[in-house]
Scaffold this motif. Structure first.
Motif, PDB file in Angstrom:
ATOM      1  N   THR A   2     -42.096  13.515  32.244  1.00  0.00           N
ATOM      2  CA  THR A   2     -41.273  12.350  32.521  1.00  0.00           C
ATOM      3  C   THR A   2     -40.733  11.781  31.228  1.00  0.00           C
ATOM      4  O   THR A   2     -41.193  12.116  30.137  1.00  0.00           O
ATOM      5  N   ARG A  87     -29.356  14.760  28.526  1.00  0.00           N
ATOM      6  CA  ARG A  87     -30.002  15.255  29.733  1.00  0.00           C
ATOM      7  C   ARG A  87     -30.074  16.778  29.699  1.00  0.00           C
ATOM      8  O   ARG A  87     -29.283  17.433  29.019  1.00  0.00           O
ATOM      9  N   ALA A 114     -31.182  14.967  45.877  1.00  0.00           N
ATOM     10  CA  ALA A 114     -31.274  14.591  44.469  1.00  0.00           C
ATOM     11  C   ALA A 114     -30.109  15.212  43.720  1.00  0.00           C
ATOM     12  O   ALA A 114     -29.513  16.200  44.167  1.00  0.00           O
ATOM     13  N   ALA A 116     -28.699  15.994  39.505  1.00  0.00           N
ATOM     14  CA  ALA A 116     -28.882  15.955  38.054  1.00  0.00           C
ATOM     15  C   ALA A 116     -27.553  16.335  37.428  1.00  0.00           C
ATOM     16  O   ALA A 116     -27.022  17.413  37.706  1.00  0.00           O
ATOM     17  N   ASP A 223     -40.114  22.505  36.213  1.00  0.00           N
ATOM     18  CA  ASP A 223     -40.005  21.049  36.134  1.00  0.00           C
ATOM     19  C   ASP A 223     -38.816  20.610  36.978  1.00  0.00           C
ATOM     20  O   ASP A 223     -37.704  20.487  36.471  1.00  0.00           O
ATOM     21  N   GLU A 225     -37.987  17.866  37.947  1.00  0.00           N
ATOM     22  CA  GLU A 225     -37.408  16.610  37.474  1.00  0.00           C
ATOM     23  C   GLU A 225     -36.473  16.827  36.287  1.00  0.00           C
ATOM     24  O   GLU A 225     -35.775  15.903  35.864  1.00  0.00           O
ATOM     25  N   TYR A 227     -36.972  17.198  33.038  1.00  0.00           N
ATOM     26  CA  TYR A 227     -37.289  16.295  31.927  1.00  0.00           C
ATOM     27  C   TYR A 227     -36.821  14.863  32.204  1.00  0.00           C
ATOM     28  O   TYR A 227     -36.342  14.168  31.316  1.00  0.00           O
ATOM     29  N   GLY A 228     -36.961  14.444  33.440  1.00  0.00           N
ATOM     30  CA  GLY A 228     -36.585  13.083  33.796  1.00  0.00           C
ATOM     31  C   GLY A 228     -35.115  12.904  34.105  1.00  0.00           C
ATOM     32  O   GLY A 228     -34.663  11.772  34.309  1.00  0.00           O
ATOM     33  N   THR A 230     -33.432  14.086  36.771  1.00  0.00           N
ATOM     34  CA  THR A 230     -33.090  14.204  38.187  1.00  0.00           C
ATOM     35  C   THR A 230     -33.159  12.841  38.866  1.00  0.00           C
ATOM     36  O   THR A 230     -34.141  12.120  38.724  1.00  0.00           O
ATOM     37  N   ASP A 231     -32.109  12.513  39.592  1.00  0.00           N
ATOM     38  CA  ASP A 231     -32.039  11.239  40.308  1.00  0.00           C
ATOM     39  C   ASP A 231     -32.211  11.506  41.800  1.00  0.00           C
ATOM     40  O   ASP A 231     -31.420  12.232  42.398  1.00  0.00           O
ATOM     41  N   HIS A 232     -33.241  10.922  42.381  1.00  0.00           N
ATOM     42  CA  HIS A 232     -33.518  11.132  43.806  1.00  0.00           C
ATOM     43  C   HIS A 232     -32.820  10.109  44.699  1.00  0.00           C
ATOM     44  O   HIS A 232     -33.096  10.040  45.890  1.00  0.00           O
ATOM     45  N   ASP A 234     -33.239   7.007  44.965  1.00  0.00           N
ATOM     46  CA  ASP A 234     -34.211   6.119  45.605  1.00  0.00           C
ATOM     47  C   ASP A 234     -33.594   4.771  45.953  1.00  0.00           C
ATOM     48  O   ASP A 234     -33.854   4.213  47.023  1.00  0.00           O
TER      49      ASP A 234
END
Length: 289
Positions: A2, A87, A114, A116, A223, A225, A227-228, A230-232, A234
């Motif tokens: 993360t 990113r 999601a 990215a 991974d 995500e 390395y952080g 990825t936007d889900h 939310d």
């Protein structure tokens, strides 16, 4: 991993994964050479087929290493300086020689779960697809095939999405499905905006797509995500739930209201959703207020 792990940890992890991928590529190449030698001695076709499969696997591993190394170099150069941390997808854009790229993951109904993106306009383009329900990534996942459009064909193929995309300055777009033989459905798509000439349909592009699908997303040590990066979505889902309660409608209908509001006002979907969650914007049966 993360964002809280720090940029130094991300750089180290990326270099470690790149080294492992190159080692796997070397082993696959050596195995391919052995099978090719056996095929030459015996004339057995299965040995030739195995060698070809191993060489494809080696190319995929090398592409994965390229992606990890590109990301590591970018983050190391950024250090703790000003601006947004690079990113992972910015490294993918570098390897593809594209202005920007975006990866989307979808559910069984091909709805975005999601996203990215390397930056703008890729993120804006994926928001448009999400809001309008049409576009290259959606077509790639629905039909499980390569999609490409340029110039006027963009607006012809996607009457709503196309004009909005070209307004972002995009002249060409391609999307390829993230597909595996082991899965009964598509996992998502990689969209590339203004790719370098000759990229789309090339072996190099296939290797990047394969690396993202199998090595970055599906491996046991993958991974998802990124390395952080990825936007889900939310905040969007939370906002849809709140609007559903306030308006008295289904969540799907509430989501459609939010998408329509964001598109007509030209507001980023996430920004509008955060305003709803924060209570700065409310929806009632009479409309937003």
């Amino acid at each position: 991993m993360t964002p809280g792990d720090g940029f130094a940890g991300q750089v180290a992890a990326a270099w470690r994964k790149a080294a492992a991928a190159r080692a796997r590529a070397e082993r696959a190449e050596k195995s391919a050479q052995r099978y090719e030698a056996w095929a030459a001695e015996t004339g057995h076709t299965p040995h030739i087929d195995l060698a070809a499969a191993l060489r494809r696997s080696a190319a995929c591993h090398r592409s994965s290493a390229d992606l990890q190394e590109a990301f590591a170099r970018r983050v190391a150069a950024w250090g703790q300086g000003p601006g947004e941390r690079p990113r992972f997808m910015s490294g993918v854009a570098e390897v593809c020689g594209a202005e920007s790229v975006a990866l989307t993951l979808v559910d069984a109904r091909n709805s975005q779960l999601a996203v990215a993106a390397s930056g703008e306009p890729a993120r804006a383009a994926q928001d448009l697809e999400f809001m309008l329900g049409e576009g290259p990534s959606r077509d790639a996942t629905t039909h499980r095939g390569l999609v490409f459009a340029s110039g006027e064909a963009i607006e012809t193929r996607w009457p709503c999405f196309g004009p909005a995309l070209t307004a972002l300055g995009v002249r060409e777009v391609a999307a390829a499905p993230l597909d595996t033989a082991a899965s009964s459905r598509c996992l998502g798509a990689l969209a590339v905006f203004d790719p370098r000439p000759g990229l789309v349909g090339s072996r190099a592009f296939d290797d990047v797509v394969g690396a993202l699908t199998r090595l970055v997303l599906c491996d046991p040590d993958a991974d998802p995500e990124l390395y952080g990066g990825t936007d889900h979505r939310d905040s969007v889902q939370q906002a849809a739930g709140m609007v559903s309660v306030h308006v008295g409608c289904r969540v799907d209908d509430a989501l459609a209201l939010i998408k329509a509001r964001a598109f007509t006002r030209g507001v980023p979907l996430d920004a509008l959703s955060r305003a709803i969650v924060a209570g700065d914007l409310t929806f009632t049966r009479e409309g937003p207020s």
